[in-house]
Design a protein around this motif. Structure first.
Motif, PDB file in Angstrom:
ATOM      1  N   LEU A  57       0.755  -0.687   0.035  1.00 62.59           N
ATOM      2  CA  LEU A  57       0.004   0.188   0.665  1.00 62.59           C
ATOM      3  C   LEU A  57       0.618   1.042  -0.237  1.00 62.59           C
ATOM      4  O   LEU A  57       1.439   1.447   0.804  1.00 62.59           O
ATOM      5  CB  LEU A  57      -1.103   0.076   1.233  1.00 62.59           C
ATOM      6  CG  LEU A  57      -1.953   1.042   1.397  1.00 62.59           C
ATOM      7  CD1 LEU A  57      -2.961   1.187   0.352  1.00 62.59           C
ATOM      8  CD2 LEU A  57      -2.630   1.309   2.406  1.00 62.59           C
ATOM      9  N   ARG A  58       0.897   1.937  -0.779  1.00 64.73           N
ATOM     10  CA  ARG A  58       1.313   3.169  -1.459  1.00 64.73           C
ATOM     11  C   ARG A  58       0.354   4.465  -0.883  1.00 64.73           C
ATOM     12  O   ARG A  58      -0.620   4.779  -2.021  1.00 64.73           O
ATOM     13  CB  ARG A  58       2.552   3.074  -2.688  1.00 64.73           C
ATOM     14  CG  ARG A  58       3.208   4.713  -2.944  1.00 64.73           C
ATOM     15  CD  ARG A  58       4.021   4.258  -3.897  1.00 64.73           C
ATOM     16  NE  ARG A  58       4.672   6.311  -4.473  1.00 64.73           N
ATOM     17  CZ  ARG A  58       5.067   5.512  -5.782  1.00 64.73           C
ATOM     18  NH1 ARG A  58       5.619   4.971  -6.194  1.00 64.73           N
ATOM     19  NH2 ARG A  58       5.798   6.995  -5.792  1.00 64.73           N
ATOM     20  N   LEU A  59       1.420   5.287   0.084  1.00 64.27           N
ATOM     21  CA  LEU A  59       0.024   6.517   0.748  1.00 64.27           C
ATOM     22  C   LEU A  59       1.072   7.658  -0.721  1.00 64.27           C
ATOM     23  O   LEU A  59       1.976   8.088  -0.176  1.00 64.27           O
ATOM     24  CB  LEU A  59       0.301   7.132   1.769  1.00 64.27           C
ATOM     25  CG  LEU A  59      -0.561   5.180   2.610  1.00 64.27           C
ATOM     26  CD1 LEU A  59      -0.231   6.489   4.546  1.00 64.27           C
ATOM     27  CD2 LEU A  59      -1.763   5.250   2.354  1.00 64.27           C
ATOM     28  N   VAL A  60      -0.255   8.555  -0.786  1.00 65.43           N
ATOM     29  CA  VAL A  60       0.687   9.744  -1.532  1.00 65.43           C
ATOM     30  C   VAL A  60      -0.571  10.863  -1.827  1.00 65.43           C
ATOM     31  O   VAL A  60      -1.621  11.047  -1.844  1.00 65.43           O
ATOM     32  CB  VAL A  60       0.247   9.498  -3.409  1.00 65.43           C
ATOM     33  CG1 VAL A  60       0.878  10.871  -3.990  1.00 65.43           C
ATOM     34  CG2 VAL A  60       0.979   7.741  -3.784  1.00 65.43           C
ATOM     35  N   PRO A  61       0.081  11.384  -0.713  1.00 63.64           N
ATOM     36  CA  PRO A  61      -0.459  13.024  -0.550  1.00 63.64           C
ATOM     37  C   PRO A  61      -0.599  13.677  -1.491  1.00 63.64           C
ATOM     38  O   PRO A  61       0.708  13.914  -2.073  1.00 63.64           O
ATOM     39  CB  PRO A  61       0.343  13.440   0.885  1.00 63.64           C
ATOM     40  CG  PRO A  61       1.876  12.347   0.701  1.00 63.64           C
ATOM     41  CD  PRO A  61       1.660  11.382  -0.123  1.00 63.64           C
ATOM     42  N   LEU A  62      -1.790  14.787  -1.975  1.00 62.98           N
ATOM     43  CA  LEU A  62      -0.671  15.710  -3.182  1.00 62.98           C
ATOM     44  C   LEU A  62      -1.697  16.979  -2.797  1.00 62.98           C
ATOM     45  O   LEU A  62      -2.843  16.958  -1.326  1.00 62.98           O
ATOM     46  CB  LEU A  62      -1.861  15.525  -4.302  1.00 62.98           C
ATOM     47  CG  LEU A  62      -1.329  14.018  -4.905  1.00 62.98           C
ATOM     48  CD1 LEU A  62      -2.525  13.514  -6.250  1.00 62.98           C
ATOM     49  CD2 LEU A  62      -0.087  14.153  -5.556  1.00 62.98           C
ATOM     50  N   PRO A  63      -1.005  17.948  -2.776  1.00 63.61           N
ATOM     51  CA  PRO A  63      -1.850  18.962  -2.776  1.00 63.61           C
ATOM     52  C   PRO A  63      -2.955  19.337  -3.467  1.00 63.61           C
ATOM     53  O   PRO A  63      -3.250  18.372  -4.075  1.00 63.61           O
ATOM     54  CB  PRO A  63      -0.548  19.882  -4.095  1.00 63.61           C
ATOM     55  CG  PRO A  63      -0.215  19.259  -4.368  1.00 63.61           C
ATOM     56  CD  PRO A  63       0.065  18.037  -4.628  1.00 63.61           C
ATOM     57  N   HIS A  64      -3.952  20.649  -2.612  1.00 60.16           N
ATOM     58  CA  HIS A  64      -5.145  20.527  -2.871  1.00 60.16           C
ATOM     59  C   HIS A  64      -5.882  21.800  -2.467  1.00 60.16           C
ATOM     60  O   HIS A  64      -5.501  22.370  -1.742  1.00 60.16           O
ATOM     61  CB  HIS A  64      -6.244  19.670  -1.797  1.00 60.16           C
ATOM     62  CG  HIS A  64      -5.710  19.344  -0.711  1.00 60.16           C
ATOM     63  ND1 HIS A  64      -4.439  18.603   0.061  1.00 60.16           N
ATOM     64  CD2 HIS A  64      -5.922  20.559   0.657  1.00 60.16           C
ATOM     65  CE1 HIS A  64      -4.119  18.961   1.344  1.00 60.16           C
ATOM     66  NE2 HIS A  64      -5.552  19.842   1.354  1.00 60.16           N
ATOM     67  N   GLU A  65      -6.537  22.183  -3.807  1.00 61.45           N
ATOM     68  CA  GLU A  65      -6.972  23.182  -3.414  1.00 61.45           C
ATOM     69  C   GLU A  65      -8.364  23.505  -2.725  1.00 61.45           C
ATOM     70  O   GLU A  65      -8.945  24.498  -1.270  1.00 61.45           O
ATOM     71  CB  GLU A  65      -7.583  23.982  -4.674  1.00 61.45           C
ATOM     72  CG  GLU A  65      -6.265  24.549  -5.314  1.00 61.45           C
ATOM     73  CD  GLU A  65      -6.517  24.834  -6.863  1.00 61.45           C
ATOM     74  OE1 GLU A  65      -7.678  24.507  -7.695  1.00 61.45           O
ATOM     75  OE2 GLU A  65      -5.776  25.663  -7.505  1.00 61.45           O
ATOM     76  N   VAL A  66      -9.196  22.416  -1.802  1.00 62.36           N
ATOM     77  CA  VAL A  66     -10.020  22.476  -1.928  1.00 62.36           C
ATOM     78  C   VAL A  66     -10.422  21.150  -0.777  1.00 62.36           C
ATOM     79  O   VAL A  66      -9.511  19.643  -1.127  1.00 62.36           O
ATOM     80  CB  VAL A  66     -11.870  21.957  -2.901  1.00 62.36           C
ATOM     81  CG1 VAL A  66     -12.678  22.042  -2.191  1.00 62.36           C
ATOM     82  CG2 VAL A  66     -12.089  23.335  -3.275  1.00 62.36           C
TER      83      VAL A  66
END
Length: 298
Positions: free
Chosen positions: A209-218
């Motif tokens: 399992l790979r966790l990928v946090p990404l930037p977000h505007e909402v």
């Protein structure tokens, strides 16, 4: 009011910390609830409840009596249902996540009502972990991994999940072919009212399992606006397939990285561990297992 009914009133008052709320739940006048407690206290020769301006709490004797009442009433309900072959009766309070209710429970609910006409359902919608005793809820239906040790329950489903985004978003950011291609992308952040913080995206890669946090505007905290935000082109989302099947067929959303799916989403029905399952709760839990088993069939 007989002793058994008075015990039911006492239990509900302790759980709701209120004469008014208990009377409303049991659909009796408040003076009736007050008189029931007076009768119990007179018969037992002890004070069961402490009244303040804001709450009602059990005394030490009241706490001990409450525990015995809960067990006795549960055993009585079960015995009556077994030996009289009686259908369960009475109020049943259930809190559910809205999408689970809309897609699965409500369409099938007429069948449950026809099978158990004596059960009076009271449904509420939410995704937070309610205080079931304090709020007078008998069971909750929730999606996701649940870590509340004060609850026990039964897993009734496990739903395939997908990653998707709108055609407009993919035209602007590109279609990722691998997890490394997610650099430069953004997500719609989902933060449940229970957890409070945004979840990263999750992908399976070679049994890991790979966790990928990404930037977000909402950041959102509701299932409907989560999907709507992706349709509006605000970023990638991960949801159970059933929830976006229509949008995928209509091409307002498209699958992303289908070879790296998120882990399945478990669905469970839960209830307090210190409560005996009443016949009403038991038949409802069994029925939920039935309808989700039907939904899982190809």
């Amino acid at each position: 009011m007989d002793r058994i009914e008075a015990m039911r009133v006492f239990v509900r008052i302790v759980e709701r910390e209120s004469f008014a709320q208990a009377a409303r739940d049991l659909q009796i006048p408040r003076p009736t609830a007050t008189n029931a407690i007076k009768q119990l206290e007179t018969a037992l020769g002890t004070r069961l409840l402490e009244r303040t301006t804001r709450h009602v709490r059990p005394t030490l004797d009241g706490e001990a009596y409450y525990e015995r009442c809960v067990r006795l009433l549960a055993d009585l309900d079960e015995a009556e249902s077994t030996f009289r072959n009686a259908s369960p009766r009475g109020p049943l309070r259930v809190d559910m996540q809205g999408t689970l209710a809309r897609f699965f429970v409500l369409p099938a609910l007429p069948r449950f009502i026809a099978r158990y006409p004596g059960i009076a359902l009271r449904l509420s919608e939410g995704d937070r972990m309610v205080d079931m005793i304090q709020e007078g809820v008998d069971c909750v239906l929730r999606a996701g991994e649940l870590k509340d040790s004060s609850l026990i329950g039964r897993r009734v489903a496990s739903f395939e999940q997908v990653t998707c985004a709108s055609p407009d978003y993919l035209a602007r950011f590109g279609v990722p072919q691998s997890l490394d291609d997610l650099a430069g992308h953004q997500m719609v952040a989902y933060a449940s009212s229970a957890a409070g913080q945004a979840y990263p995206l999750e992908f399976r890669e070679q049994d890991q399992l790979r966790l990928v946090p990404l930037p977000h505007e909402v950041t959102v905290s509701g299932a409907e606006i989560y999907t709507a935000s992706a349709v509006a082109g605000l970023g990638l989302i991960q949801v159970p397939l059933y929830r976006v099947r229509h949008q995928l067929e209509a091409d307002v959303l498209r699958l992303v990285l289908p070879h790296h799916p998120p882990p399945p989403m478990p669905v469970s029905v839960l209830y307090p561990h210190n409560r005996h399952l009443s016949p009403r709760v038991r038949v409802f839990v069994d029925w939920l297992g039935e309808i989700f088993a039907e939904a899982a069939k190809p």
